[in-house]
Motif scaffolding. Structure first.
Motif, short mmCIF file in Angstrom:
data_model
loop_
_atom_site.label_atom_id
_atom_site.label_comp_id
_atom_site.label_asym_id
_atom_site.label_seq_id
_atom_site.Cartn_x
_atom_site.Cartn_y
_atom_site.Cartn_z
N ILE A 9 32.50 44.14 -13.46
CA ILE A 9 32.49 43.90 -12.33
C ILE A 9 33.93 44.44 -11.52
CG2 ILE A 9 32.53 41.94 -10.71
CD1 ILE A 9 30.65 40.55 -12.74
N LEU A 10 34.93 44.22 -12.12
CA LEU A 10 36.15 44.43 -11.67
C LEU A 10 36.40 45.99 -11.24
CD1 LEU A 10 38.68 42.72 -10.57
CD2 LEU A 10 39.57 43.75 -12.66
N ILE A 11 35.88 46.89 -12.55
CA ILE A 11 35.85 48.30 -12.25
C ILE A 11 34.92 48.81 -11.13
CG2 ILE A 11 35.49 50.53 -13.59
CD1 ILE A 11 36.47 48.83 -16.15
N VAL A 12 33.89 48.03 -11.33
CA VAL A 12 32.78 48.53 -10.31
C VAL A 12 33.36 48.11 -8.74
CG1 VAL A 12 30.53 47.93 -9.09
CG2 VAL A 12 30.83 48.20 -11.57
N VAL A 91 29.36 45.91 -6.08
CA VAL A 91 29.19 44.83 -7.03
C VAL A 91 27.83 44.23 -7.09
CG1 VAL A 91 30.19 42.44 -7.49
CG2 VAL A 91 31.71 44.31 -7.11
N CYS A 92 27.14 44.07 -5.68
CA CYS A 92 25.82 43.37 -5.66
C CYS A 92 24.82 44.40 -6.23
CB CYS A 92 25.43 43.31 -4.07
SG CYS A 92 26.58 42.05 -3.18
N TYR A 94 25.63 46.32 -8.70
CA TYR A 94 25.68 46.32 -10.23
C TYR A 94 24.88 44.90 -10.65
CZ TYR A 94 27.55 44.80 -14.59
OH TYR A 94 27.63 44.54 -15.88
N PHE A 95 24.99 43.97 -9.84
CA PHE A 95 24.32 42.73 -10.42
C PHE A 95 22.89 42.85 -10.09
CE2 PHE A 95 28.01 39.98 -9.21
CZ PHE A 95 28.25 39.63 -10.44
N LYS A 96 22.38 43.64 -9.31
CA LYS A 96 20.90 43.89 -9.22
C LYS A 96 20.44 45.00 -10.35
CE LYS A 96 17.03 44.98 -6.19
NZ LYS A 96 16.70 45.24 -4.74
N TYR A 97 21.13 45.92 -10.67
CA TYR A 97 20.62 47.08 -11.34
C TYR A 97 21.43 47.22 -12.79
CZ TYR A 97 18.08 48.41 -7.07
OH TYR A 97 17.24 48.38 -6.13
N GLY A 98 22.67 46.54 -12.93
CA GLY A 98 23.28 47.12 -14.05
C GLY A 98 23.88 48.14 -13.81
N LEU A 99 24.51 48.96 -15.08
CA LEU A 99 24.80 50.28 -14.81
C LEU A 99 23.75 51.18 -15.25
CD1 LEU A 99 28.42 49.89 -16.59
CD2 LEU A 99 27.67 50.23 -14.27
N THR A 100 22.91 51.55 -14.39
CA THR A 100 21.67 52.43 -14.64
C THR A 100 21.49 53.34 -13.54
OG1 THR A 100 20.34 51.11 -13.01
CG2 THR A 100 20.35 50.41 -15.18
N ILE A 101 20.72 54.46 -13.59
CA ILE A 101 20.59 55.25 -12.67
C ILE A 101 20.21 55.00 -11.46
CG2 ILE A 101 18.96 57.48 -12.12
CD1 ILE A 101 19.02 58.41 -14.67
N GLU A 102 19.55 53.63 -11.13
CA GLU A 102 19.21 53.19 -10.02
C GLU A 102 20.48 52.83 -9.45
OE1 GLU A 102 15.91 53.81 -10.24
OE2 GLU A 102 15.53 52.21 -9.04
N PHE A 103 21.46 52.23 -10.03
CA PHE A 103 22.72 51.97 -9.49
C PHE A 103 23.51 53.06 -8.73
CE2 PHE A 103 27.43 51.94 -9.98
CZ PHE A 103 27.69 50.62 -9.31
N ILE A 104 23.57 54.26 -9.54
CA ILE A 104 24.21 55.27 -8.89
C ILE A 104 23.28 55.73 -7.65
CG2 ILE A 104 24.62 57.67 -9.41
CD1 ILE A 104 24.63 57.03 -12.42
#
Ligand SMILES: [Zn+2]
Length: 256
Positions: A9-12, A91-92, A94-104
């Motif tokens: 979370i901190l890195i994101v 951060v939001c 990341y909470f929703k999608y995790g580290l996924t393609i959707e996040f990017i």
């Protein structure tokens, strides 16, 4: 929460701050027709180059007490706020999608939207270069969907619904620009048809509230042009983060 997750979370968050810092550069330079990569960051007043240790998002602003190190020119509070805002969105996401393609995908969309929203607010213009970069990102993700055999029709329909709806309004009543139609088409390409309808609804609500508020506060009068882009951007970011929840809530409260 596991320690590993807290680190992520901190890195994101830090990534969001750094991207936010870059978005500030885009917001300032694109309307001025300047390159976003050259020259390196400098004070807009005294032209002194800003040293790397003065370019740390949020922290430098606090250390420098919001002033240029050389000439003392005030630095707008908007710079650190944009960084913070981008960090929070990341951060939001990341909470929703995790580290996924959707996040990017949605991190790219949100970043593009932040730039478009601020520039439209400042200049009442939506720049082609910003829309085109967004479209390129959108098309890349359509390509990824095609590659994995995932649906793409809903995204094309989303773009059509968003762009088409505003085009009809422009042709029938006016009051909005073609940039708004392009911006909504761009959002539709990322969120699909279902969430596009929510963006349309929310942007009208946000636009009504901000427009009404500005007139009530006498910052604008009825005849002033109030850009619609920022309202679309707020609606789109809310939809990306909370769209399904808002739709669930809406339909449950409709039934009971
Ligand atoms: Zn200066």
């Amino acid at each position: 929460m596991k320690q590993g997750v807290i680190y992520i979370i901190l890195i994101v968050f830090i990534l969001g701050l750094a991207i936010g810092s870059f978005l500030n550069v885009c917001i300032y330079r694109i309307p001025r027709g300047e390159s976003i990569s050259y020259p390196p960051s400098h004070c807009t007043n005294c032209k002194n180059r800003i040293k790397p240790y003065d370019l740390i998002p949020l922290i430098s602003y606090v250390v420098l007490k919001g002033k240029c190190r050389y000439c003392g020119e005030k630095i707008s509070i908007r710079y650190p706020l944009t960084e913070l805002f981008t960090g929070i969105i990341f951060v939001c996401l990341y909470f929703k999608y995790g580290l996924t393609i959707e996040f990017i995908k949605f991190a790219l969309l949100s970043s593009t939207l932040v730039v478009i929203g601020f520039i439209d607010h400042d200049t009442t213009d939506i720049y082609d270069s910003t829309i085109i970069s967004g479209l390129v990102f959108g098309i890349i993700f359509l390509g990824i969907n095609l590659y994995f055999g995932l649906p793409i029709k809903t995204y094309l329909l989303g773009a059509l619904v968003g762009g088409g709806f505003i085009s009809i309004i422009i042709l029938l009543v006016g009051g909005m620009g073609w940039g708004d139609a392009e911006l909504l088409a761009l959002c539709g390409l990322f969120v699909g048809a279902k969430l596009m309808t929510l963006i349309l609804l929310l942007s009208v609500i946000v636009g009504g509230i901000t427009g009404g508020g500005l007139i009530l506060l006498k910052k604008k009068n009825r005849k002033d042009y109030i850009p619609f882009g920022p309202s679309i951007v707020i609606a789109a970011i809310l939809t990306v983060l909370l769209g399904e929840k808002i739709l669930d809530w809406y339909f449950t409260s409709l039934i009971f």
